[in-house]
Design an enzyme around this catalytic site. Structure first.
Site, PDB file in Angstrom:
ATOM      1  N   ASN A 184       0.841  -1.175  -0.169  1.00 18.45           N
ATOM      2  CA  ASN A 184      -0.198   0.110  -0.014  1.00 18.45           C
ATOM      3  C   ASN A 184       1.112   1.145  -0.104  1.00 18.45           C
ATOM      4  OD1 ASN A 184      -2.328  -1.352   0.084  1.00 18.45           O
ATOM      5  ND2 ASN A 184      -2.350  -1.635   2.164  1.00 18.45           N
ATOM      6  N   GLU A 265      -8.208  -3.309  -3.308  1.00 25.53           N
ATOM      7  CA  GLU A 265      -8.531  -2.913  -1.944  1.00 25.53           C
ATOM      8  C   GLU A 265      -8.224  -1.399  -1.961  1.00 25.53           C
ATOM      9  OE1 GLU A 265      -6.022  -4.897   0.871  1.00 25.53           O
ATOM     10  OE2 GLU A 265      -7.671  -6.236   1.125  1.00 25.53           O
ATOM     11  N   ARG A 298       1.305  -7.930  -8.025  1.00 20.23           N
ATOM     12  CA  ARG A 298       0.330  -8.874  -7.297  1.00 20.23           C
ATOM     13  C   ARG A 298      -0.777  -9.262  -7.708  1.00 20.23           C
ATOM     14  NH1 ARG A 298      -0.639  -6.900  -1.925  1.00 20.23           N
ATOM     15  NH2 ARG A 298      -0.066  -8.558  -0.900  1.00 20.23           N
ATOM     16  N   ASP A 338      -6.651 -15.161   1.743  1.00 20.50           N
ATOM     17  CA  ASP A 338      -5.916 -13.877   2.396  1.00 20.50           C
ATOM     18  C   ASP A 338      -5.142 -14.532   3.449  1.00 20.50           C
ATOM     19  OD1 ASP A 338      -4.648 -11.804   2.972  1.00 20.50           O
ATOM     20  OD2 ASP A 338      -6.244 -10.736   3.776  1.00 20.50           O
ATOM     21  N   GLU A 366      -0.395 -12.175  10.802  1.00 19.28           N
ATOM     22  CA  GLU A 366      -1.386 -11.334  10.849  1.00 19.28           C
ATOM     23  C   GLU A 366      -2.646 -12.048  11.373  1.00 19.28           C
ATOM     24  OE1 GLU A 366      -2.597  -9.664   7.147  1.00 19.28           O
ATOM     25  OE2 GLU A 366      -4.459  -8.792   7.861  1.00 19.28           O
ATOM     26  N   HIS A 509     -11.267 -16.633   7.911  1.00 16.26           N
ATOM     27  CA  HIS A 509     -11.736 -15.204   7.916  1.00 16.26           C
ATOM     28  C   HIS A 509     -12.612 -14.859   8.987  1.00 16.26           C
ATOM     29  CE1 HIS A 509     -12.179 -11.195   6.370  1.00 16.26           C
ATOM     30  NE2 HIS A 509     -11.023 -11.545   5.741  1.00 16.26           N
ATOM     31  N   TRP A 533     -15.837  -8.388   3.888  1.00 12.48           N
ATOM     32  CA  TRP A 533     -14.738  -8.178   4.820  1.00 12.48           C
ATOM     33  C   TRP A 533     -15.385  -8.263   6.143  1.00 12.48           C
ATOM     34  CZ3 TRP A 533     -12.788  -2.363   3.500  1.00 12.48           C
ATOM     35  CH2 TRP A 533     -11.986  -2.605   2.224  1.00 12.48           C
TER      36      TRP A 533
HETATM   37  O1  GCW Z   1      -3.774  -9.304   4.479  1.00  9.92           O
HETATM   38  C1  GCW Z   1      -4.533  -8.274   4.126  1.00  9.92           C
HETATM   39  C2  GCW Z   1      -4.052  -7.240   4.984  1.00  9.92           C
HETATM   40  C3  GCW Z   1      -3.679  -5.925   4.488  1.00  9.92           C
HETATM   41  C4  GCW Z   1      -2.672  -6.106   3.194  1.00  9.92           C
HETATM   42  C5  GCW Z   1      -3.393  -7.010   2.331  1.00  9.92           C
HETATM   43  C6  GCW Z   1      -2.401  -7.173   1.042  1.00  9.92           C
HETATM   44  C7  GCW Z   1      -0.951  -4.647   2.618  1.00  9.92           C
HETATM   45  O2  GCW Z   1      -5.093  -7.145   5.987  1.00  9.92           O
HETATM   46  O3  GCW Z   1      -3.078  -5.156   5.571  1.00  9.92           O
HETATM   47  O4  GCW Z   1      -2.435  -4.735   2.863  1.00  9.92           O
HETATM   48  O5  GCW Z   1      -3.701  -8.009   2.596  1.00  9.92           O
HETATM   49  O6  GCW Z   1      -1.842  -8.139   1.070  1.00  9.92           O
HETATM   50  O7  GCW Z   1      -2.148  -6.268   0.167  1.00  9.92           O
END
Ligand code: GCW
Length: 695
Positions: A184, A265, A298, A338, A366, A509, A533
């Protein structure tokens, strides 16, 4: 055995100094004299290799070790040929990796035969989600080691020392690239001031063979350059990027390239201008090509309108297969959603046949307990790498589909999202270091086993660390039996324990967003929040049952897998238990392979996770005589907190799901310590300062 005994004796006096974890797996040992014969060269990398051998040699005293540069068909990338007293490689970095391998073998008591060691991937990278203000997205070990809000551009000696230690740690496990900032990305990173600091970092990392890369914001030409558009096909935009690339390469001649999170995102991307991911990636690839740079693009994309988030990356990228330049790699997270504690592998692996695909793993925990819970992640990565995609016949594992074994590809890479911060021990939880270590080693050799990695890491990190050696801690056999074996077992079970107490049987999730993805939140769905989300989107619990129907009768995400997987996953009778609720919505009384009902099985898994953590506590308590007091105490406290977290997960999820199942918690399961009301009261969504940011 004998070697380790010597090591323990040698290690003890040095370890009387405090062990704060800062030395990682590179703790100092009394060195033995050695003569290093190396090619005459002023190269910094070669100097590092020579110095490491001289300072850390543990082999025969007075030995002569020869480093030789030699072309050799058997050697790939920075691979090397190793024997007890000779390292040969085609590159100087290869000699450096050979030196570290030799030292590791000596310190862990592993034999050295005459052998060739080649890396699986050309690029072995850490991705740092570090922001220019010094914060780290999903970082749990303090602020960024690279960036600071105040005096961002002043490089201190302390910075340089830390970067050097970081580079050395990376090189010692085979990592050769670092992306210095968050995907980001702030446009600021490409401004002259920040680029100056990038140069300073690159200069410190270079002698360890580590190259730097940057994440870039696709709209930088607008935000930083003042252009009206960032359309990748606009000549003014291309010109802006070309000038920026020239500026970067003037400062950092071996700059690696760009990592891009685009049209994902809320990040800008080519789709904002009606262009494709390939248009965007190729424009940047053409800009970087004259400098030898690469683009890592990505595939982490999904939109709120999609009915099943797990399908979207595949749907967007498969039609683009073959359309990317050969200096583009598409970076794919291990699972389709994710970084959850368990996901099946992403169906993009193996499905993109004419595009270089690189796996992205998350080292920072995370979704696996931040820097509190002990979760050794190598078993998770091993599970993904060894998954057979069947895309090019049996044996087309994720590892082989990405390292160039199955498909012809010019470049190959593997990335891990770093867990490193300014904390003295780098990773917050001492055992988080094992994940950094294991990631690097797996990027070097994607067939290594988790148990070999625990063995190496535990020996390097803890051997000889007992502050006062009790009589019993005298022999290698004793250390192996009472420390190495039980703690290795703890580590190997730890990821499955997290799965059990948080998201067993394919659940995913369902974490708390209020607590930044630490702890349970299956109920979390504030009004107006994007459905994808919120946990209820993923578990779909109702009176009929639980799980996401991704069968051909549901979202049909199963169809993205090659046969025989599609059929296997589609049928609850053949779908592996660990993916059951990932692919199926099943009644609470569904009969499992064990003969139990789904509800009972779920309850038993949650309970098993809790019991596993309790066992980890016991194991660690018994390890006390073998560990320095500082690290013993820190880990003991973390395990206490993890135990509480595990109970909370179990209670919250079972009590929440019970509202739908209306079934009793089986008598063999520990009764809840919490009430659902109390858990909910502690998890009310907090207002967010910046609107609906990614929870
Ligand atoms: O896993 C999610 C995270 C975001 C992250 C995103 C990504 C950097 O919650 O914090 O952003 O994926 O991988 O882009």
């Amino acid at each position: 055995m004998k070697k380790l005994f010597i090591l323990l004796c040698l290690g003890a006096p040095l370890a009387l100094r405090a062990e704060d974890g800062h030395q990682l797996w590179l703790r100092p040992h009394a060195a033995v004299p050695v003569t290093v014969v190396a090619p005459a060269s002023s190269s910094a990398v070669l100097a590092t290799a020579r110095r490491e051998l001289q300072q850390h040699w543990q082999g025969a005293a007075g030995a002569t070790v020869t480093l030789a540069l030699r072309k050799d068909k058997a050697l790939k990338y920075d691979g090397f040929r190793l024997s007890k007293q000779k390292i040969e490689a085609a590159t100087e970095a290869g000699l450096l990796y050979g030196a570290y391998e030799l030292l590791r073998r000596q310190q862990t008591g592993q034999p050295v035969a005459s052998e060739v060691c080649n890396p699986s991937y050309e690029l072995r990278l850490l991705n740092h989600w570090d922001n220019p203000d010094g914060s780290v997205e999903r970082g749990y070990a303090g602020k960024s080691i690279f960036w600071r809000q105040d005096s961002a551009l002043v490089v201190t000696r302390r910075d340089q020392k830390l970067w050097q230690e970081y580079a050395r740690a990376n090189a010692s496990i085979g990592l050769n690239s670092s992306v210095l900032n968050n995907v980001n990305a702030s446009p600021l990173i490409l401004s002259a001031g920040y680029l100056g600091r990038v140069k300073a970092i690159a200069d410190v990392l270079r002698p360890y063979g580590v190259r730097v890369y940057l994440s870039v914001k696709f709209s930088s030409p607008v935000l930083l350059g003042g252009l009206k558009t960032a359309d990748p096909l606009d000549p003014a935009v291309v010109k802006w990027w070309q000038a920026k690339a020239q500026e970067i390469y003037r400062l950092v001649p071996d700059f690696g390239g760009f990592l891009v999170k685009a049209s994902s995102e809320g990040q800008p991307g080519p789709q904002d201008y009606g262009r494709t991911h390939a248009d965007g990636a190729n424009m940047l690839a053409d800009v970087l090509r004259p400098h030898g740079g690469l683009v890592m693009w990505r595939a982490f994309v999904y939109s709120p309108s999609d009915k099943d988030r797990a399908k979207q990356a595949y749907n967007e990228f498969v039609p683009l297969d073959g359309k990317f330049r050969d200096n583009v790699l598409v970076q794919v997270k291990n699972g389709p959603v994710d970084f959850q504690p368990r996901e099946p592998f992403s169906p993009l692996f193996g499905a993109l046949k004419k595009t270089a695909v690189m796996p992205e793993f998350q080292i920072t925990q995370e979704y696996l307990g931040h820097a509190t819970d002990l979760a050794f992640l190598a078993p998770m990565w091993e599970e993904c790498l060894r998954s057979d995609t069947h895309q090019a016949g049996p044996g087309s594992t994720v590892a082989r589909c990405t390292d160039g074994s199955v498909y012809a590809q010019k470049h190959s890479a593997m990335a891990g999202v770093s867990n490193v911060g300014l904390d003295t021990n780098w990773t917050g939880q001492d055992f988080g270091q094992a994940n950094w270590y294991a990631f690097g080693r797996l990027a070097w050799n994607n067939t290594l086993s988790s148990s070999q990695l625990t063995d190496e890491w535990l020996k390097l990190t803890f051997a000889g660390s007992a502050a006062s050696a009790p009589a019993a801690v005298g022999s290698a056999a004793d250390w192996n039996a009472h420390f190495l074996a039980p703690v290795a077992q703890l580590m190997l079970a730890s990821r499955e324990a997290v799965v059990n107490y948080s998201m067993p049987l394919g659940l995913h999730h369902i974490m708390s967003a209020t607590h930044d993805h630490y702890g349970p939140g299956p109920w979390w769905a504030p009004p107006g929040m994007r459905a994808d989300w919120t946990p209820p989107y993923y578990h779909q619990a109702d009176a009929r049952g639980v799980g996401f129907d991704r069968t051909t009768a549901g979202s049909s995400a199963v169809s993205q897998y090659h046969e025989p997987l599609a059929a296997r996953f589609n049928d609850p009778a053949t779908c592996p238990d660990e993916y059951l609720l990932w692919f199926h919505h099943l009644p609470w009384d569904f009969k499992m392979k064990s003969g139990r009902t789904l509800w009972d099985e779920l309850a038993l898994h949650y309970d098993q996770g809790v019991q596993q953590v309790r066992q980890f506590q016991r194991t660690w308590d018994q390890a006390r005589p073998y560990v320095d007091a500082e690290r013993f105490g820190t880990v003991q406290n973390k395990l206490r907190a993890q135990s509480g977290n595990a109970v909370l997960w179990k209670d919250a999820c079972l009590l929440y799901f019970q509202q739908f199942s209306h079934l009793p918690i089986p008598p063999t399961v520990e009764p809840p310590m919490h009430t659902l009301d109390a858990v909910l009261a502690n998890d009310l969504p907090r207002p967010r300062a910046n609107g609906p940011a990614r929870p």
